[in-house]
Design a protein around this motif. Sequence first.
Motif, PDB file in Angstrom:
ATOM      1  N   MET A  23       7.905  -4.623   7.054  1.00 25.08           N
ATOM      2  CA  MET A  23       8.116  -4.031   5.734  1.00 25.08           C
ATOM      3  C   MET A  23       9.527  -4.352   5.244  1.00 25.08           C
ATOM      4  SD  MET A  23       7.931  -0.055   4.682  1.00 25.08           S
ATOM      5  CE  MET A  23       6.171   0.053   4.686  1.00 25.08           C
ATOM      6  N   LEU A  24       9.615  -4.429   3.936  1.00 32.42           N
ATOM      7  CA  LEU A  24      10.890  -4.744   3.313  1.00 32.42           C
ATOM      8  C   LEU A  24      11.317  -3.536   2.475  1.00 32.42           C
ATOM      9  CD1 LEU A  24      12.317  -7.469   3.386  1.00 32.42           C
ATOM     10  CD2 LEU A  24      11.189  -8.029   1.222  1.00 32.42           C
ATOM     11  N   VAL A  25      12.548  -3.087   2.673  1.00 30.24           N
ATOM     12  CA  VAL A  25      13.060  -1.996   1.840  1.00 30.24           C
ATOM     13  C   VAL A  25      13.953  -2.659   0.788  1.00 30.24           C
ATOM     14  CG1 VAL A  25      14.336   0.176   1.801  1.00 30.24           C
ATOM     15  CG2 VAL A  25      13.059  -0.496   3.860  1.00 30.24           C
ATOM     16  N   VAL A  26      13.524  -2.635  -0.439  1.00 33.12           N
ATOM     17  CA  VAL A  26      14.270  -3.315  -1.502  1.00 33.12           C
ATOM     18  C   VAL A  26      15.245  -2.312  -2.120  1.00 33.12           C
ATOM     19  CG1 VAL A  26      14.080  -4.575  -3.680  1.00 33.12           C
ATOM     20  CG2 VAL A  26      12.280  -4.788  -1.951  1.00 33.12           C
ATOM     21  N   MET A  27      16.519  -2.683  -2.142  1.00 31.45           N
ATOM     22  CA  MET A  27      17.553  -1.795  -2.689  1.00 31.45           C
ATOM     23  C   MET A  27      17.667  -2.016  -4.204  1.00 31.45           C
ATOM     24  SD  MET A  27      18.474  -0.405   0.180  1.00 31.45           S
ATOM     25  CE  MET A  27      19.828   0.647  -0.372  1.00 31.45           C
ATOM     26  N   LYS A  28      18.199  -1.028  -4.891  1.00 30.89           N
ATOM     27  CA  LYS A  28      18.457  -1.201  -6.333  1.00 30.89           C
ATOM     28  C   LYS A  28      19.596  -2.208  -6.513  1.00 30.89           C
ATOM     29  CE  LYS A  28      16.989   3.431  -7.549  1.00 30.89           C
ATOM     30  NZ  LYS A  28      17.395   4.837  -7.636  1.00 30.89           N
ATOM     31  N   THR A  29      19.685  -2.784  -7.705  1.00 30.63           N
ATOM     32  CA  THR A  29      20.720  -3.818  -7.925  1.00 30.63           C
ATOM     33  C   THR A  29      22.135  -3.252  -7.737  1.00 30.63           C
ATOM     34  OG1 THR A  29      20.451  -3.371 -10.259  1.00 30.63           O
ATOM     35  CG2 THR A  29      19.500  -5.416  -9.441  1.00 30.63           C
ATOM     36  N   ASP A  30      22.310  -1.940  -8.039  1.00 36.42           N
ATOM     37  CA  ASP A  30      23.665  -1.375  -7.918  1.00 36.42           C
ATOM     38  C   ASP A  30      23.864  -0.602  -6.605  1.00 36.42           C
ATOM     39  OD1 ASP A  30      21.979   0.691  -8.447  1.00 36.42           O
ATOM     40  OD2 ASP A  30      23.144   1.525 -10.138  1.00 36.42           O
ATOM     41  N   MET A  52      19.219  -8.374   4.149  1.00 35.58           N
ATOM     42  CA  MET A  52      18.993  -9.723   3.627  1.00 35.58           C
ATOM     43  C   MET A  52      19.589  -9.756   2.217  1.00 35.58           C
ATOM     44  SD  MET A  52      16.601 -10.966   5.953  1.00 35.58           S
ATOM     45  CE  MET A  52      15.826 -12.292   5.107  1.00 35.58           C
ATOM     46  N   PRO A  53      20.849 -10.120   2.073  1.00 32.81           N
ATOM     47  CA  PRO A  53      21.443 -10.120   0.738  1.00 32.81           C
ATOM     48  C   PRO A  53      20.809 -11.211  -0.140  1.00 32.81           C
ATOM     49  CG  PRO A  53      23.101 -10.407   2.482  1.00 32.81           C
ATOM     50  CD  PRO A  53      21.755 -10.575   3.103  1.00 32.81           C
ATOM     51  N   GLY A  54      20.457 -10.879  -1.360  1.00 29.94           N
ATOM     52  CA  GLY A  54      19.885 -11.854  -2.294  1.00 29.94           C
ATOM     53  C   GLY A  54      20.813 -12.012  -3.480  1.00 29.94           C
ATOM     54  N   THR A  55      20.420 -12.852  -4.445  1.00 30.53           N
ATOM     55  CA  THR A  55      21.309 -13.054  -5.592  1.00 30.53           C
ATOM     56  C   THR A  55      21.366 -11.796  -6.460  1.00 30.53           C
ATOM     57  OG1 THR A  55      19.432 -14.165  -6.596  1.00 30.53           O
ATOM     58  CG2 THR A  55      21.205 -15.581  -5.821  1.00 30.53           C
ATOM     59  N   GLN A  56      20.220 -11.106  -6.610  1.00 36.84           N
ATOM     60  CA  GLN A  56      20.164  -9.919  -7.465  1.00 36.84           C
ATOM     61  C   GLN A  56      20.426  -8.629  -6.677  1.00 36.84           C
ATOM     62  OE1 GLN A  56      19.437 -10.252 -10.754  1.00 36.84           O
ATOM     63  NE2 GLN A  56      19.085 -12.453 -10.543  1.00 36.84           N
ATOM     64  N   ARG A  57      19.800  -8.522  -5.523  1.00 37.20           N
ATOM     65  CA  ARG A  57      19.849  -7.272  -4.769  1.00 37.20           C
ATOM     66  C   ARG A  57      19.672  -7.557  -3.283  1.00 37.20           C
ATOM     67  NH1 ARG A  57      15.112  -6.455  -8.025  1.00 37.20           N
ATOM     68  NH2 ARG A  57      16.138  -4.634  -8.907  1.00 37.20           N
ATOM     69  N   THR A  58      20.025  -6.527  -2.498  1.00 34.45           N
ATOM     70  CA  THR A  58      19.832  -6.648  -1.047  1.00 34.45           C
ATOM     71  C   THR A  58      18.490  -6.038  -0.678  1.00 34.45           C
ATOM     72  OG1 THR A  58      22.184  -6.598  -0.591  1.00 34.45           O
ATOM     73  CG2 THR A  58      20.769  -5.843   1.178  1.00 34.45           C
ATOM     74  N   ALA A  59      17.836  -6.638   0.295  1.00 37.28           N
ATOM     75  CA  ALA A  59      16.647  -6.016   0.869  1.00 37.28           C
ATOM     76  C   ALA A  59      16.931  -5.803   2.353  1.00 37.28           C
ATOM     77  CB  ALA A  59      15.444  -6.922   0.679  1.00 37.28           C
ATOM     78  N   VAL A  60      16.320  -4.796   2.943  1.00 34.56           N
ATOM     79  CA  VAL A  60      16.480  -4.597   4.383  1.00 34.56           C
ATOM     80  C   VAL A  60      15.114  -4.842   5.011  1.00 34.56           C
ATOM     81  CG1 VAL A  60      17.180  -3.033   6.224  1.00 34.56           C
ATOM     82  CG2 VAL A  60      18.297  -2.890   3.971  1.00 34.56           C
ATOM     83  N   CYS A  61      15.070  -5.782   5.934  1.00 39.83           N
ATOM     84  CA  CYS A  61      13.800  -6.142   6.576  1.00 39.83           C
ATOM     85  C   CYS A  61      13.647  -5.321   7.853  1.00 39.83           C
ATOM     86  CB  CYS A  61      13.804  -7.631   6.892  1.00 39.83           C
ATOM     87  SG  CYS A  61      12.250  -8.175   7.574  1.00 39.83           S
ATOM     88  N   ILE A  62      12.506  -4.660   7.982  1.00 39.18           N
ATOM     89  CA  ILE A  62      12.254  -3.871   9.197  1.00 39.18           C
ATOM     90  C   ILE A  62      11.562  -4.761  10.215  1.00 39.18           C
ATOM     91  CG2 ILE A  62      11.057  -1.863  10.153  1.00 39.18           C
ATOM     92  CD1 ILE A  62      11.212  -0.581   7.385  1.00 39.18           C
ATOM     93  N   ILE A  63      12.144  -4.858  11.404  1.00 36.48           N
ATOM     94  CA  ILE A  63      11.462  -5.627  12.447  1.00 36.48           C
ATOM     95  C   ILE A  63      11.279  -4.747  13.687  1.00 36.48           C
ATOM     96  CG2 ILE A  63      12.124  -7.937  11.655  1.00 36.48           C
ATOM     97  CD1 ILE A  63      14.305  -8.017  13.655  1.00 36.48           C
TER      98      ILE A  63
END
Length: 331
Positions: free
Chosen positions: A1-8, A31-42
């Motif tokens: 699962m991926l926890v997608v963070m808000k842009t701010d 996992m930092p992206g250009t718009q926002r960070t996501a946290v990948c659960i492993i």
Amino acid sequence: MLVVMKTDATEVQVQAVIREIESQGYRGIPMPGTQRTAVCIIGNKGPVEDSRLLSLDGVKETIPVTKPYKLVSRETHPQSTVIAIGDIKIGGEEPVIMAGPCAVESEEQALTIAHLVKQYGAQVFRGGAFKPRTSPYSFQGLGEEGLKILEKVRRETGLFIITEATDHTNIEVVEQYADIIQIGARSMQNYSLLRRAGQASKPILLKRGFAATIDELLMSAEYILSEGNTQIILCERGIRTFSDNTRNTLDISAVLSIKEVSHLPIVVDPSHASGRREYVIPLSKAAIAVGADGILVEVHHDPLHALSDGMQSLYPEQFARLMKEINNINR
Ligand code: PEP
Ligand code: MN
């Protein structure tokens, strides 16, 4: 699962998400992206209970990752990964050309070939110092002496160096000399080597095993990425099929399948795929045309006397022609 963070979302909020994931017994990888960070659960075997995660500050949503591999998946990381080594970019606009002999045989041999491939436009010099050979009686490589020769090649030509680590006993010394550490087809499922490669400070080129599916290749890449090394280049080098007209069967559609499901760059090795030098130029063109991020090709100034893989090594003039012909291909 991926926890997608808000842009701010702030770093403190990302850390709180990781702590919550850990309290449930899993690992959270940002996992930092250009718009926002996501946290990948492993580390989870089934679905993750996400209500507490969704209530944390800075969390936008959770998205299930359907593939067994997480970190290498495009679901987790939609933008393609580009690996920068000096001024070259693997996975960027231009295909990267890695060329050289199968094995480093002597200083004179390596430097002769390196000057030629450099002159014709290669960016990376290949050459094994530790060779994984099917027969214990075949030339096994020069070991650290070969690595020292490769260091001289880099110094004299400015080419970057790719060379293979065959097991956990030599990866440390290979890491000191190489710009890219190659993990060969025979080692694709050597899990202790993959984990050690995941802790390396250099990019890893991971070759597909003879009989490995794309999912198995990606699971092996996942071993490396899950240890923290995000710089992974995949390599299609032919697989074993019922066809025996060539050494292996080049699975050209693997490039497309991998690009679809993974963000990692993928290069093609037409030399080991075919085993025949007369097939190497057309197969290289096919690879570039289909969207490969580069090729890894064997070249020798005297292939008839090469200590390994002479039959599939291009003559330098053929390599010059290959470079000209791939320049005209639209990707
Ligand atoms: C090589 O690159 O020389 C090599 C041994 O390749 P593979 O692992 O694909 O057989
Ligand atoms: Mn070889």
